[in-house]
Scaffold this motif. Structure first.
Motif, PDB file in Angstrom:
ATOM      1  N   GLY A   9       0.821  -1.196   0.000  1.00  0.00           N
ATOM      2  CA  GLY A   9       0.000   0.000   0.000  1.00  0.00           C
ATOM      3  C   GLY A   9       0.857   1.248   0.000  1.00  0.00           C
ATOM      4  O   GLY A   9       1.942   1.276  -0.599  1.00  0.00           O
ATOM      5  N   SER A  10       0.392   2.285   0.707  1.00  0.00           N
ATOM      6  CA  SER A  10       1.098   3.569   0.609  1.00  0.00           C
ATOM      7  C   SER A  10       2.497   3.488   1.214  1.00  0.00           C
ATOM      8  O   SER A  10       3.412   4.166   0.743  1.00  0.00           O
ATOM      9  CB  SER A  10       0.275   4.689   1.246  1.00  0.00           C
ATOM     10  N   ILE A  11       2.706   2.666   2.220  1.00  0.00           N
ATOM     11  CA  ILE A  11       4.044   2.548   2.811  1.00  0.00           C
ATOM     12  C   ILE A  11       4.836   1.432   2.112  1.00  0.00           C
ATOM     13  O   ILE A  11       5.924   1.658   1.576  1.00  0.00           O
ATOM     14  CB  ILE A  11       3.940   2.273   4.331  1.00  0.00           C
ATOM     15  N   ASP A  34       0.764  -9.326  -1.429  1.00  0.00           N
ATOM     16  CA  ASP A  34      -0.404  -8.463  -1.237  1.00  0.00           C
ATOM     17  C   ASP A  34      -1.558  -9.017  -2.055  1.00  0.00           C
ATOM     18  O   ASP A  34      -1.497  -9.034  -3.286  1.00  0.00           O
ATOM     19  CB  ASP A  34      -0.099  -7.007  -1.665  1.00  0.00           C
ATOM     20  N   GLY A  61      -0.833  -3.904   7.950  1.00  0.00           N
ATOM     21  CA  GLY A  61      -1.897  -3.624   8.906  1.00  0.00           C
ATOM     22  C   GLY A  61      -1.821  -4.527  10.125  1.00  0.00           C
ATOM     23  O   GLY A  61      -1.133  -5.545  10.132  1.00  0.00           O
ATOM     24  N   VAL A  82       5.849  -2.326  10.871  1.00  0.00           N
ATOM     25  CA  VAL A  82       5.388  -0.942  10.689  1.00  0.00           C
ATOM     26  C   VAL A  82       4.104  -0.701  11.488  1.00  0.00           C
ATOM     27  O   VAL A  82       3.903   0.371  12.044  1.00  0.00           O
ATOM     28  CB  VAL A  82       5.175  -0.628   9.196  1.00  0.00           C
ATOM     29  N   SER A  83       3.235  -1.724  11.571  1.00  0.00           N
ATOM     30  CA  SER A  83       1.959  -1.581  12.290  1.00  0.00           C
ATOM     31  C   SER A  83       2.191  -1.726  13.790  1.00  0.00           C
ATOM     32  O   SER A  83       1.654  -2.642  14.453  1.00  0.00           O
ATOM     33  CB  SER A  83       0.962  -2.630  11.795  1.00  0.00           C
ATOM     34  N   ALA A 110       6.676   7.342  12.013  1.00  0.00           N
ATOM     35  CA  ALA A 110       6.433   8.768  11.819  1.00  0.00           C
ATOM     36  C   ALA A 110       7.121   9.663  12.847  1.00  0.00           C
ATOM     37  O   ALA A 110       7.032  10.883  12.738  1.00  0.00           O
ATOM     38  CB  ALA A 110       4.922   9.014  11.874  1.00  0.00           C
ATOM     39  N   ASN A 179      -0.323   4.712  15.911  1.00  0.00           N
ATOM     40  CA  ASN A 179       0.874   3.859  15.992  1.00  0.00           C
ATOM     41  C   ASN A 179       1.936   4.561  16.831  1.00  0.00           C
ATOM     42  O   ASN A 179       2.715   3.944  17.538  1.00  0.00           O
ATOM     43  CB  ASN A 179       1.449   3.616  14.597  1.00  0.00           C
TER      44      ASN A 179
HETATM   45  N1  LIG Z   1       4.694   3.138  12.777  1.00  0.00           N
HETATM   46  C1  LIG Z   1       4.177   4.260  12.276  1.00  0.00           C
HETATM   47  O1  LIG Z   1       4.554   5.374  12.665  1.00  0.00           O
HETATM   48  C2  LIG Z   1       3.115   4.163  11.237  1.00  0.00           C
HETATM   49  C3  LIG Z   1       2.758   5.311  10.519  1.00  0.00           C
HETATM   50  C4  LIG Z   1       1.775   5.203   9.538  1.00  0.00           C
HETATM   51  C5  LIG Z   1       1.134   3.985   9.300  1.00  0.00           C
HETATM   52  N2  LIG Z   1       1.477   2.896  10.043  1.00  0.00           N
HETATM   53  C6  LIG Z   1       0.822   1.591   9.834  1.00  0.00           C
HETATM   54  O2  LIG Z   1       1.403   0.944   8.719  1.00  0.00           O
HETATM   55  C7  LIG Z   1       0.460   0.014   8.169  1.00  0.00           C
HETATM   56  C8  LIG Z   1       0.396   0.181   6.647  1.00  0.00           C
HETATM   57  O3  LIG Z   1      -0.079   1.478   6.349  1.00  0.00           O
HETATM   58  P1  LIG Z   1      -0.412   1.920   4.837  1.00  0.00           P
HETATM   59  O4  LIG Z   1      -0.785   3.358   4.898  1.00  0.00           O
HETATM   60  O5  LIG Z   1       0.687   1.488   3.907  1.00  0.00           O
HETATM   61  O6  LIG Z   1      -1.722   1.035   4.561  1.00  0.00           O
HETATM   62  P2  LIG Z   1      -2.412   0.734   3.137  1.00  0.00           P
HETATM   63  O7  LIG Z   1      -3.838   0.431   3.452  1.00  0.00           O
HETATM   64  O8  LIG Z   1      -2.097   1.785   2.141  1.00  0.00           O
HETATM   65  O9  LIG Z   1      -1.674  -0.621   2.653  1.00  0.00           O
HETATM   66  C9  LIG Z   1      -1.833  -1.862   3.292  1.00  0.00           C
HETATM   67  C10 LIG Z   1      -1.686  -2.939   2.206  1.00  0.00           C
HETATM   68  O10 LIG Z   1      -1.589  -4.212   2.855  1.00  0.00           O
HETATM   69  C11 LIG Z   1      -2.342  -5.157   2.090  1.00  0.00           C
HETATM   70  N3  LIG Z   1      -2.705  -6.274   2.984  1.00  0.00           N
HETATM   71  C12 LIG Z   1      -3.702  -6.335   3.883  1.00  0.00           C
HETATM   72  N4  LIG Z   1      -3.691  -7.524   4.512  1.00  0.00           N
HETATM   73  C13 LIG Z   1      -2.664  -8.227   3.991  1.00  0.00           C
HETATM   74  C14 LIG Z   1      -2.135  -9.514   4.239  1.00  0.00           C
HETATM   75  N5  LIG Z   1      -2.665 -10.330   5.168  1.00  0.00           N
HETATM   76  N6  LIG Z   1      -1.056  -9.908   3.521  1.00  0.00           N
HETATM   77  C15 LIG Z   1      -0.506  -9.100   2.616  1.00  0.00           C
HETATM   78  N7  LIG Z   1      -0.957  -7.866   2.324  1.00  0.00           N
HETATM   79  C16 LIG Z   1      -2.025  -7.443   3.009  1.00  0.00           C
HETATM   80  C17 LIG Z   1      -3.524  -4.367   1.544  1.00  0.00           C
HETATM   81  O11 LIG Z   1      -4.055  -4.987   0.390  1.00  0.00           O
HETATM   82  C18 LIG Z   1      -2.871  -3.012   1.245  1.00  0.00           C
HETATM   83  O12 LIG Z   1      -2.400  -2.937  -0.098  1.00  0.00           O
HETATM   84  C19 LIG Z   1      -0.879   0.310   8.881  1.00  0.00           C
HETATM   85  O13 LIG Z   1      -1.069  -0.640   9.922  1.00  0.00           O
HETATM   86  C20 LIG Z   1      -0.657   1.675   9.494  1.00  0.00           C
HETATM   87  O14 LIG Z   1      -1.444   1.889  10.644  1.00  0.00           O
HETATM   88  C21 LIG Z   1       2.469   2.959  10.981  1.00  0.00           C
END
Ligand SMILES: NC(=O)c1ccc[n+]([C@@H]2O[C@H](COP(=O)([O-])OP(=O)(O)OC[C@H]3O[C@@H](n4cnc5c(N)ncnc54)[C@H](O)[C@@H]3O)[C@@H](O)[C@H]2O)c1
Length: 258
Positions: A9-11, A34, A61, A82-83, A110, A179
């Motif tokens: 996804g975005s990260i 994914d 996630g 990351v989650s 972050a 997070n």
């Molecule tokens: N640590 C930090 O400071 C921080 C900051 C921002 C976000 N996060 C966390 O990072 C995580 C990812 O964020 P994002 O913005 O990239 O989310 P996003 O929704 O853009 O991307 C998540 C991706 O994971 C895929 N996915 C879901 N379940 C899956 C599985 N079982 N196996 C494989 N792929 C799977 C989805 O299809 C999606 O493409 C989130 O949990 C978010 O809360 C952490």
């Protein structure tokens, strides 16, 4: 180092493309898992990632971390999480810590200042720790909010404090936004001392996290102001780069702060 990415996804997408394009010296992309797909990335199965990677990055996630994290570590692969908010669940953290031989690493994500907070807490328990997160109001709407509450957030002209309380409760209520509260609690090694707050601001162009801590080691205040990710405004654009910095430090440890 061969690094696999779970969640594109975005990260994870930014992380995987940077690895694919060779922008992390000493690290290559082994594959991406994914179910939602990612046309330009080498999608593989979890088993394939486990058999071809030294390090697996979880960017999928909280539920995915609980589902696959223990398996990654049990297979002897290091795991970069990351989650981090998922680790508010003590049982999951214990499971991950016992699942090795792979090593568990947490992304700083972050925020910063975690190293100094850890040192201060190690010297003597901190008496007070707070983290206040301020985000654009419309990005803080949660599924559990009533229609009126969600509408108020989308239209508010003034900043609104949505929640203030124990870091564990705030992390549970705002899973995508808190997070950072979990990271602070894990850094100081004490969930109970950390108070977290989430503030919705209709004028917040940047997402801010103000972290304060007091204790025998001193008095600390960190203010972080991150630009939101254009694709996922609930997350900050710097986060994948924190992940890439961690991979670089693991792949070729040169000048690394620990
Ligand atoms: N640590 C930090 O400071 C921080 C900051 C921002 C976000 N996060 C966390 O990072 C995580 C990812 O964020 P994002 O913005 O990239 O989310 P996003 O929704 O853009 O991307 C998540 C991706 O994971 C895929 N996915 C879901 N379940 C899956 C599985 N079982 N196996 C494989 N792929 C799977 C989805 O299809 C999606 O493409 C989130 O949990 C978010 O809360 C952490």
């Amino acid at each position: 180092m061969r690094a696999g990415v779970i969640g594109a996804g975005s990260i994870g997408g930014v992380v995987a493309r940077a690895l694919r394009d060779g922008s992390v010296p000493g690290a290559t992309l082994s594959g991406v898992v994914d179910p939602a797909g990612a046309a330009d990335l080498p999608l593989v199965s979890l088993d394939e990632v486990l058999s071809t990677s030294d390090l697996v990055v979880e960017a999928a996630g909280q539920r995915a971390l609980a589902e696959v994290g223990p398996q990654v570590l049990a297979a002897g692969r290091d795991l970069l999480v990351v989650s981090v908010g998922a680790l508010a669940d003590d049982a999951l953290l214990d499971k991950l810590l016992c699942a090795g031989p792979g090593e568990l690493h947490l992304s700083t994500g972050a925020i910063g200042g975690l190293d100094l907070l850890r040192a201060a807490a190690r010297m003597a328990p901190l008496s007070r720790v707070t983290i206040e997160t301020t985000k654009l109001a419309a990005n803080l709407v949660q599924a559990w909010m009533s229609d009126e509450e969600a509408a108020r957030l989308r239209t508010t002209a003034e900043p609104v404090e949505l929640m203030r309380g124990p870091a564990r409760d705030v992390t549970a209520a705002f899973p995508k936004s808190a997070n950072v509260a979990a990271s602070v609690a894990l850094a100081v090694g004490d969930w109970d001392v950390v108070e977290a707050a989430v503030i919705a601001d209709p004028a917040a162009e940047l997402t801010s996290h103000v972290i304060t801590a007091d204790g025998p080691a001193g008095s600390y205040r960190f203010e972080i102001r991150n630009r939101p990710s254009p694709r996922t405004p609930t997350s900050s654009e710097v986060v994948p780069h924190a992940v890439l910095a961690a991979i670089a430090a693991l792949a070729e440890p040169r000048v690394v702060f620990r």
